[in-house]
Every structure is written in C-alpha cells, then in structure tokens.
Write a protein that holds these residues in place. Structure first.
Motif, PDB file in Angstrom:
ATOM      1  N   THR A  90      36.750  37.383  45.128  1.00 19.32           N
ATOM      2  CA  THR A  90      35.546  36.882  45.904  1.00 19.32           C
ATOM      3  C   THR A  90      34.350  37.715  45.042  1.00 19.32           C
ATOM      4  N   GLY A  91      33.502  36.873  44.763  1.00 16.98           N
ATOM      5  CA  GLY A  91      32.311  37.583  44.177  1.00 16.98           C
ATOM      6  C   GLY A  91      32.193  37.184  42.636  1.00 16.98           C
ATOM      7  N   GLY A  92      31.149  37.039  42.178  1.00 12.67           N
ATOM      8  CA  GLY A  92      31.051  36.944  40.592  1.00 12.67           C
ATOM      9  C   GLY A  92      31.070  35.241  40.268  1.00 12.67           C
ATOM     10  N   THR A  93      30.900  34.542  41.122  1.00 16.64           N
ATOM     11  CA  THR A  93      30.990  33.014  40.734  1.00 16.64           C
ATOM     12  C   THR A  93      29.690  32.078  40.564  1.00 16.64           C
ATOM     13  N   GLY A  94      28.782  32.891  40.569  1.00 17.14           N
ATOM     14  CA  GLY A  94      27.328  32.444  40.522  1.00 17.14           C
ATOM     15  C   GLY A  94      26.758  32.016  39.000  1.00 17.14           C
ATOM     16  N   LEU A  95      25.602  31.983  38.814  1.00 16.31           N
ATOM     17  CA  LEU A  95      24.960  31.446  37.402  1.00 16.31           C
ATOM     18  C   LEU A  95      24.252  32.863  36.724  1.00 16.31           C
ATOM     19  N   THR A  96      24.278  34.128  37.237  1.00 15.78           N
ATOM     20  CA  THR A  96      23.543  35.133  36.459  1.00 15.78           C
ATOM     21  C   THR A  96      24.346  35.700  35.433  1.00 15.78           C
ATOM     22  N   ASP A  97      23.814  36.472  34.929  1.00 19.63           N
ATOM     23  CA  ASP A  97      24.601  37.418  33.732  1.00 19.63           C
ATOM     24  C   ASP A  97      25.500  38.241  34.242  1.00 19.63           C
ATOM     25  N   ASP A  98      25.349  38.777  35.355  1.00 19.28           N
ATOM     26  CA  ASP A  98      26.452  39.392  36.099  1.00 19.28           C
ATOM     27  C   ASP A  98      27.725  38.768  36.589  1.00 19.28           C
ATOM     28  N   ASP A  99      27.571  37.478  36.730  1.00 17.83           N
ATOM     29  CA  ASP A  99      28.690  36.672  37.326  1.00 17.83           C
ATOM     30  C   ASP A  99      29.654  36.230  36.216  1.00 17.83           C
ATOM     31  N   VAL A 100      30.755  37.210  35.978  1.00 15.35           N
ATOM     32  CA  VAL A 100      31.427  37.094  34.775  1.00 15.35           C
ATOM     33  C   VAL A 100      33.020  36.581  35.418  1.00 15.35           C
ATOM     34  N   THR A 101      33.096  36.756  36.610  1.00 14.66           N
ATOM     35  CA  THR A 101      34.303  36.599  37.425  1.00 14.66           C
ATOM     36  C   THR A 101      35.340  35.259  36.851  1.00 14.66           C
ATOM     37  N   VAL A 102      34.448  34.101  36.813  1.00 14.81           N
ATOM     38  CA  VAL A 102      35.228  32.760  36.292  1.00 14.81           C
ATOM     39  C   VAL A 102      35.636  32.858  35.031  1.00 14.81           C
ATOM     40  N   SER A 103      34.569  33.330  34.187  1.00 15.71           N
ATOM     41  CA  SER A 103      35.243  33.347  32.595  1.00 15.71           C
ATOM     42  C   SER A 103      36.398  34.531  32.630  1.00 15.71           C
ATOM     43  N   ALA A 104      36.332  35.675  33.229  1.00 18.36           N
ATOM     44  CA  ALA A 104      37.344  36.557  32.797  1.00 18.36           C
ATOM     45  C   ALA A 104      38.664  36.124  33.442  1.00 18.36           C
ATOM     46  N   VAL A 105      38.536  35.292  34.864  1.00 21.29           N
ATOM     47  CA  VAL A 105      40.088  34.772  35.242  1.00 21.29           C
ATOM     48  C   VAL A 105      40.368  33.402  34.485  1.00 21.29           C
ATOM     49  N   SER A 106      39.483  32.446  34.189  1.00 21.49           N
ATOM     50  CA  SER A 106      39.939  31.248  33.756  1.00 21.49           C
ATOM     51  C   SER A 106      40.531  31.369  32.506  1.00 21.49           C
ATOM     52  N   ALA A 107      40.114  32.482  31.684  1.00 19.34           N
ATOM     53  CA  ALA A 107      40.814  32.878  30.489  1.00 19.34           C
ATOM     54  C   ALA A 107      42.408  33.382  30.551  1.00 19.34           C
ATOM     55  N   LEU A 108      42.754  33.449  31.767  1.00 18.19           N
ATOM     56  CA  LEU A 108      44.248  33.676  32.077  1.00 18.19           C
ATOM     57  C   LEU A 108      45.036  32.359  32.582  1.00 18.19           C
ATOM     58  N   PHE A 109      44.303  31.261  33.037  1.00 20.10           N
ATOM     59  CA  PHE A 109      45.015  30.025  33.382  1.00 20.10           C
ATOM     60  C   PHE A 109      45.744  29.352  32.610  1.00 20.10           C
ATOM     61  N   ASP A 110      47.050  29.118  32.765  1.00 14.21           N
ATOM     62  CA  ASP A 110      47.758  28.248  32.114  1.00 14.21           C
ATOM     63  C   ASP A 110      47.318  26.723  32.224  1.00 14.21           C
ATOM     64  N   ARG A 111      46.983  26.481  33.765  1.00 13.59           N
ATOM     65  CA  ARG A 111      46.188  25.085  33.877  1.00 13.59           C
ATOM     66  C   ARG A 111      45.512  25.559  34.941  1.00 13.59           C
ATOM     67  N   GLU A 112      44.174  24.442  34.988  1.00 11.39           N
ATOM     68  CA  GLU A 112      42.968  24.437  35.948  1.00 11.39           C
ATOM     69  C   GLU A 112      43.486  23.776  37.097  1.00 11.39           C
ATOM     70  N   ILE A 113      42.751  24.116  38.088  1.00 11.58           N
ATOM     71  CA  ILE A 113      43.005  23.039  39.462  1.00 11.58           C
ATOM     72  C   ILE A 113      41.824  22.673  39.596  1.00 11.58           C
ATOM     73  N   PRO A 114      41.235  21.737  39.101  1.00 12.68           N
ATOM     74  CA  PRO A 114      39.813  21.289  39.234  1.00 12.68           C
ATOM     75  C   PRO A 114      39.357  20.904  40.639  1.00 12.68           C
TER      76      PRO A 114
END
Length: 178
Positions: A90-114
């Motif tokens: 929870t947190g870090g999913t927006g559009l600011t420069d500080d919102d890095v969660t999605v980039s950090a976590v999606s790099a771990l994905f074997d497959r995305e669930i769009p």
C-alpha cells in the motif's frame, strides 16, 4: 452442453470443479510504503489487514519501508521468503517521482495480472471520477505467489482489498499453483 465446454452463463455447471484448486486460508503479508507513516499510524495497512481477516485469511506479517525501490523489492521478497502466499503493498502507486512501488515490484513479476489494475481503476472511477486514471495499482505472479500493489489511501486500500483481492485471492492462488 458438454460438461468440459460450459460457459459461466450456464448456471447448471458444477461450481465446485471450477474451484477445486482454490486455497482456503491464505498467508498474507502487508507492506506499507511510506516515508511519513509508522506501523502505529497506518490506516491503509489496517484496512487491508481487516479485509483479509474478515475473509478468513491470515495476515502473517506487516512491515513498513520508505519510498525506495530497492527497499520495496527487498521487503516483498523477504515476505515471500518468510512464507507469505500473497503480498499486498500500500502506497507509492501514483504519478509523483516518489511513487516507485510499481516499478520496484513489477520488476519481480513473472506474469502481470492486468485485470486487477483495470478493475481497480474502474471501481475507483465510480468514487473519484476521472482522477482514477492517476493510480497505477497493479498485480502479478512471482513464482507461485501473488503480489498486489494498492494506493496508500485508506479508502483505496479498503476498496481494493474488500472488493477485489480478498474475495478472489484463494481462487487466483489455486490457478497459479495448479
């Protein structure tokens, strides 16, 4: 209609076969991403924990990390190493420069669930209108586990957990582990 070729609109199909691989009790880890919150002041994380406990799942771990991509990825990986079937951030999913969660976590994905992000934004649109497009909420498969990234707001964390993740997580995990 042949039993192996039924559609979901056919109410005579055997619901139990479709859900034969569902996981009943799922071990959940909640990772809060924030540079200003503490675990004692974490309404988004509290909402997620409540939603999963109400659905009969076990919240096995809660942690908090700053808005740092390496720290976020490490926290998600550590939660899985500690036995979490599902990690919800929870947190870090927006559009600011500080919102890095999605980039950090999606790099771990074997497959995305769009479909998760699509449904999340659709439900959000009903509440906040076109500003829902600012959310990059996402989900994916990592090994045989699931990771969901929710916004940090209490309302968004509650809605995503109660309406999307908690009702479906046992079935989704069963599909991933087939």
């Amino acid at each position: 209609m042949d039993r192996d070729h039924h559609s979901h609109s056919d109410e005579s199909h055997d619901h139990d076969d479709h859900h034969a691989h569902d996981e009943d009790a799922v071990a959940i880890a909640v990772v809060t991403v924030s540079s200003s919150r503490t675990l004692d002041d974490d309404p988004g994380g509290d909402a997620i924990e409540s939603a999963f406990e109400a659905a009969g799942h076990d919240v096995a771990d809660r942690s908090l990390v700053t808005d740092d991509a390496a720290a976020i990825a490490d926290a998600v990986a550590a939660a899985m190493d500690d036995g979490a079937d599902v990690v919800v951030t929870t947190g870090g999913t927006g559009l600011t420069d500080d919102d890095v969660t999605v980039s950090a976590v999606s790099a771990l994905f074997d497959r995305e669930i769009p479909g998760f992000g699509e449904l999340f934004r659709w439900l959000s649109y009903e509440e906040v209108g076109p500003m829902a497009m600012a959310s990059r909420a996402t989900a994916g498969v990592v090994d045989d586990r699931l990771v969901f990234c929710l916004p940090g707001s209490e309302n968004a964390a509650r809605m995503g957990s109660e309406e999307l993740i908690a009702p479906a997580v046992g079935h989704l995990l069963g599909l991933v582990r087939r």
